[in-house]
Motif scaffolding. Structure first.
Motif, PDB file in Angstrom:
ATOM      1  N   ALA A 383      39.326  46.251  42.174  1.00 39.18           N
ATOM      2  CA  ALA A 383      38.983  46.048  40.769  1.00 39.18           C
ATOM      3  C   ALA A 383      39.925  45.031  40.130  1.00 39.18           C
ATOM      4  N   HIS A 384      41.198  45.134  40.477  1.00 41.78           N
ATOM      5  CA  HIS A 384      42.181  44.202  39.928  1.00 41.78           C
ATOM      6  C   HIS A 384      41.872  42.776  40.370  1.00 41.78           C
ATOM      7  N   ALA A 385      41.559  42.593  41.648  1.00 42.17           N
ATOM      8  CA  ALA A 385      41.263  41.250  42.162  1.00 42.17           C
ATOM      9  C   ALA A 385      40.013  40.679  41.507  1.00 42.17           C
ATOM     10  N   LEU A 386      39.024  41.530  41.313  1.00 44.13           N
ATOM     11  CA  LEU A 386      37.765  41.082  40.710  1.00 44.13           C
ATOM     12  C   LEU A 386      37.984  40.612  39.272  1.00 44.13           C
ATOM     13  N   ILE A 387      38.700  41.409  38.491  1.00 43.60           N
ATOM     14  CA  ILE A 387      38.907  41.069  37.080  1.00 43.60           C
ATOM     15  C   ILE A 387      39.881  39.897  36.941  1.00 43.60           C
ATOM     16  N   GLU A 388      40.834  39.786  37.856  1.00 45.67           N
ATOM     17  CA  GLU A 388      41.743  38.648  37.827  1.00 45.67           C
ATOM     18  C   GLU A 388      40.985  37.348  38.036  1.00 45.67           C
ATOM     19  N   ALA A 389      40.055  37.343  39.000  1.00 47.79           N
ATOM     20  CA  ALA A 389      39.246  36.145  39.263  1.00 47.79           C
ATOM     21  C   ALA A 389      38.361  35.818  38.062  1.00 47.79           C
ATOM     22  N   ALA A 390      37.758  36.847  37.470  1.00 48.06           N
ATOM     23  CA  ALA A 390      36.902  36.631  36.306  1.00 48.06           C
ATOM     24  C   ALA A 390      37.716  36.083  35.130  1.00 48.06           C
ATOM     25  N   PRO A 400      34.125  33.648  26.761  1.00 44.62           N
ATOM     26  CA  PRO A 400      34.584  35.025  26.618  1.00 44.62           C
ATOM     27  C   PRO A 400      34.525  35.768  27.955  1.00 44.62           C
ATOM     28  N   LEU A 401      35.526  36.545  28.220  1.00 41.84           N
ATOM     29  CA  LEU A 401      35.584  37.287  29.476  1.00 41.84           C
ATOM     30  C   LEU A 401      34.396  38.212  29.641  1.00 41.84           C
ATOM     31  N   ILE A 402      33.934  38.803  28.541  1.00 41.50           N
ATOM     32  CA  ILE A 402      32.824  39.735  28.652  1.00 41.50           C
ATOM     33  C   ILE A 402      31.566  39.041  29.175  1.00 41.50           C
ATOM     34  N   GLU A 403      31.374  37.773  28.821  1.00 42.86           N
ATOM     35  CA  GLU A 403      30.208  37.027  29.331  1.00 42.86           C
ATOM     36  C   GLU A 403      30.317  36.825  30.830  1.00 42.86           C
ATOM     37  N   ILE A 404      31.504  36.513  31.295  1.00 39.57           N
ATOM     38  CA  ILE A 404      31.715  36.336  32.736  1.00 39.57           C
ATOM     39  C   ILE A 404      31.427  37.638  33.469  1.00 39.57           C
ATOM     40  N   LEU A 405      31.903  38.728  32.923  1.00 33.08           N
ATOM     41  CA  LEU A 405      31.733  40.021  33.599  1.00 33.08           C
ATOM     42  C   LEU A 405      30.273  40.459  33.626  1.00 33.08           C
ATOM     43  N   LYS A 406      29.535  40.131  32.591  1.00 30.43           N
ATOM     44  CA  LYS A 406      28.116  40.516  32.565  1.00 30.43           C
ATOM     45  C   LYS A 406      27.301  39.807  33.635  1.00 30.43           C
ATOM     46  N   PRO A 409      27.641  41.084  39.520  1.00 28.32           N
ATOM     47  CA  PRO A 409      26.887  42.263  40.005  1.00 28.32           C
ATOM     48  C   PRO A 409      27.782  43.474  40.241  1.00 28.32           C
ATOM     49  N   GLN A 410      28.998  43.248  40.750  1.00 24.23           N
ATOM     50  CA  GLN A 410      29.885  44.380  41.028  1.00 24.23           C
ATOM     51  C   GLN A 410      30.332  45.080  39.752  1.00 24.23           C
ATOM     52  N   VAL A 411      30.284  44.340  38.661  1.00 26.94           N
ATOM     53  CA  VAL A 411      30.677  44.943  37.379  1.00 26.94           C
ATOM     54  C   VAL A 411      29.517  45.695  36.754  1.00 26.94           C
ATOM     55  N   VAL A 412      28.378  44.995  36.619  1.00 31.04           N
ATOM     56  CA  VAL A 412      27.239  45.605  35.915  1.00 31.04           C
ATOM     57  C   VAL A 412      26.654  46.779  36.691  1.00 31.04           C
ATOM     58  N   ALA A 413      26.963  46.863  37.977  1.00 31.62           N
ATOM     59  CA  ALA A 413      26.492  48.011  38.760  1.00 31.62           C
ATOM     60  C   ALA A 413      27.146  49.309  38.283  1.00 31.62           C
TER      61      ALA A 413
END
Length: 444
Positions: A383-390, A400-406, A409-413
Motif C-alpha cells: 500500500a505504501h509503495a502504491l500511494i508513494e508512486a501515485a 490532485p492525488l485523489i484523481e490519480i487514485l481514482k 484499479p488496486q485502489v478503487v477495488a
C-alpha cells in the motif's frame, strides 16, 4: 539602557523598577527597616529611627556623585551608606552612629534586588494575564479553523489554528508557573553581615532577621546566601524560558505573515511595520522583538550560571556580574510580554487563506490516511509503495492525488468514491485535536 531602542525592547513600568533611582530606593528601604526593627529589639536607641528613616529618601541623593564614588568603591552600597550616614549626622549626630548597624554592603544590595524582583514580577503580571486571556479567546474562536500542519517548514497533516494556539497557551502556562516559582525562591531577605554570621550583632542576629524580613514583605532565608546564587541563576533561566516561549509564538506568527502564506497578521497601526524604501510593505514588528529577545536571553542567562562557582563566603566578580544581567532579562521579558499581549489581542486571522493553503499540495498530506486504509487489504508495504508512486505522479502532473487514485484499479477495488472523499476531507483527518484543545481549556 538605550533611550533610542529601550522602548522597543523594554517596557516602561519594569524599566522604572530597575532605574537607578528605584534601585537606590530599594536599598534605602532596607536601611530604614533595619533601623526600625533594631530599635524595637532594643539594639539601637528609638530616637535614632526618625533621623535614619527621614534620610532614606532616594530623591535626596545625587546619582551622578554616587556613580563616581561607586567606580572607586567597587559597589554602590558603600558610597550610599556613607552619604546616608552624613545626611543622618547633619540631623542627629547620635543617630548617625547606628546607620547600617551590623549589616554589610551585600545585604543592602541583595535585599534591594529582592524587593525589585517582587516589584518587577508584579509589573509583568498584567501582560502575562492578557496573553493567557487572548490565547483562550483565539482557541475558542478558531477551534475548528482548518490549516496545514507544518513539519520542517513543509505541509504535513491538517490541523486547526485553535490547536496551534492551544499549544502556545500550554507552553506559556508552564513558563508562567516556572517564573512564579523562581521569583518566590529568589526574592528573599539577605542579612548576614560581613562573613555571613551576623557576628557584629552577637546573639541577636536571629531575633532581628525574622522581623526584618516581615517588615520588608520578604521571606526569610534559612541562612545568608552571599556566595550561593543558585536561586538567582534559576530565576534567570525562568526568565529566559519565558522569553523563549514567547519567541516561539512570535516566530510562528511571523512565518504565517509571509506574503506567500498570508494566514495571520499583527494588528495594524499608523506608522507600524512600514519600510523606509518600499511603501507597500507591512512588516512584522512585535514578532521581530520577540525573536530578538529570544536570541539574546540565553546568553544573558548563561552568565548567571557561569558565575555560580563563587569563592568562599564572598565572590570576586561573580556577584558583580549579576548586577546588570538580571535587570536586562527582566526588561526583555517584560518587553516581550507587552508585545505578545498586543499581538495576540489584535491578531488578524485569515481563515479562508488557511483553508486555501491547505489545498496547495493537491491532497498529498492525505496520502498516509489512504495508505492505512488500503493496508488491511494490500499489506502495508504494498500500500505504501502504491500511494508513494501515485503521489509522485500527482506532483509531476500537478493534479490532485485523489484523481490519480481514482484511476488506480488496486485502489478503487477497495475504496469507492465516498470512502476516498472521506479520506481527503481535512475535517475528518484531525485525530483528537478537539480533545487536546479541551484538555488545555480545562486546565484554565
Amino acid at each position: 539602557m538605550s533611550e533610542l531602542t529601550g522602548r522597543l525592547f523594554g517596557e516602561p513600568t519594569v524599566d522604572t523598577v530597575f532605574a537607578d533611582r528605584n534601585r537606590l530606593g530599594a536599598m534605602l528601604r532596607f536601611e530604614a527597616a533595619l533601623a526600625r526593627v533594631q530599635a524595637e529589639a532594643g539594639l539601637i536607641p528609638d530616637e535614632a529611627v526618625p533621623a535614619i528613616a527621614a534620610a532614606c529618601d532616594p530623591d535626596l541623593y545625587d546619582i551622578g556623585q554616587l556613580a563616581e564614588a561607586t567606580r572607586l568603591a567597587g559597589n554602590p552600597a558603600i558610597p550610599l551608606v556613607k552619604a546616608l550616614t552624613a545626611r543622618v549626622k547633619a540631623a542627629s549626630p547620635e543617630a548617625a552612629r547606628f546607620v547600617h548597624w551590623g549589616a554589610t554592603s551585600q545585604d543592602v544590595i541583595d535585599t534591594g534586588l529582592a524587593l525589585q524582583i517582587v516589584e518587577a514580577d508584579a509589573a509583568m503580571a498584567p501582560f502575562r494575564a492578557r496573553i493567557t486571556a487572548a490565547l483562550t479567546t483565539l482557541i475558542q474562536t478558531h477551534r475548528d479553523t482548518l490549516m496545514a500542519g507544518r513539519t520542517l517548514l513543509q505541509h504535513a497533516l491538517p490541523t486547526t489554528f485553535g490547536l496551534k494556539c492551544a499549544g502556545w497557551l500550554d507552553s506559556i502556562r508552564y513558563a508562567d508557573q516556572r517564573l512564579t516559582q523562581a521569583v518566590n525562591a529568589a526574592a528573599r531577605l539577605q542579612f548576614g553581615g560581613a562573613a555571613g554570621t551576623l557576628a557584629s550583632l552577637d546573639d541577636a542576629g536571629l531575633r532581628i532577621s525574622a522581623p526584618l524580613a516581615e517588615a520588608l514583605g520578604l521571606p526569610e532565608a534559612a541562612l545568608p546566601w552571599h556566595a550561593r546564587r543558585e536561586r538567582i541563576a534559576d530565576l534567570g533561566a525562568a526568565l529566559a524560558l519565558h522569553i523563549g516561549v514567547l519567541g516561539k509564538i512570535g516566530r510562528d506568527i511571523a512565518l504565517m505573515m509571509q506574503t506567500e502564506v498570508g494566514e495571520t497578521f499583527e494588528p495594524a497601526a499608523a506608522g507600524k511595520g512600514g519600510s523606509s524604501a518600499m511603501p507597500h510593505k507591512r512588516n512584522p514588528v512585535g514578532t521581530v522583538v520577540l525573536a530578538a529577545a529570544a536570541a539574546r536571553a540565553p546568553g544573558l542567562a548563561s552568565t548567571l550560571f557561569a558565575v555560580l562557582p563563587q569563592e568562599h563566603e564572598r565572590a570576586v566578580g561573580g556577584w558583580h556580574a549579576e548586577w546588570e544581567v538580571l535587570p536586562d532579562l527582566f526588561r526583555l521579558a517584560a518587553g516581550a510580554a507587552s508585545h505578545a499581549a498586543e499581538i495576540l489581542e489584535g491578531l488578524e486571522v485569515d481563515a479562508d487563506r488557511m483553508r486555501a493553503n491547505l489545498d496547495l499540495t493537491q491532497g498529498l498530506p492525505f496520502a498516509e490516511g489512504v495508505t492505512l486504509a488500503l493496508a488491511p487489504a494490500l499489506g502495508k508495504a504494498e500500500a505504501h509503495a502504491l500511494i508513494e508512486a501515485a503521489s509522485k505522479t500527482a506532483v509531476a502532473e500537478r493534479r490532485p492525488l485523489i484523481e490519480i487514485l481514482k484511476s488506480q484499479p488496486q485502489v478503487v477495488a477497495h475504496l469507492d468514491d465516498a470512502a476516498l472523499s472521506a479520506l481527503f476531507d481535512p475535517s475528518r483527518r484531525l485525530g483528537v485535536a478537539s480533545g487536546f484543545i479541551d484538555r488545555v481549556l480545562k486546565d484554565d
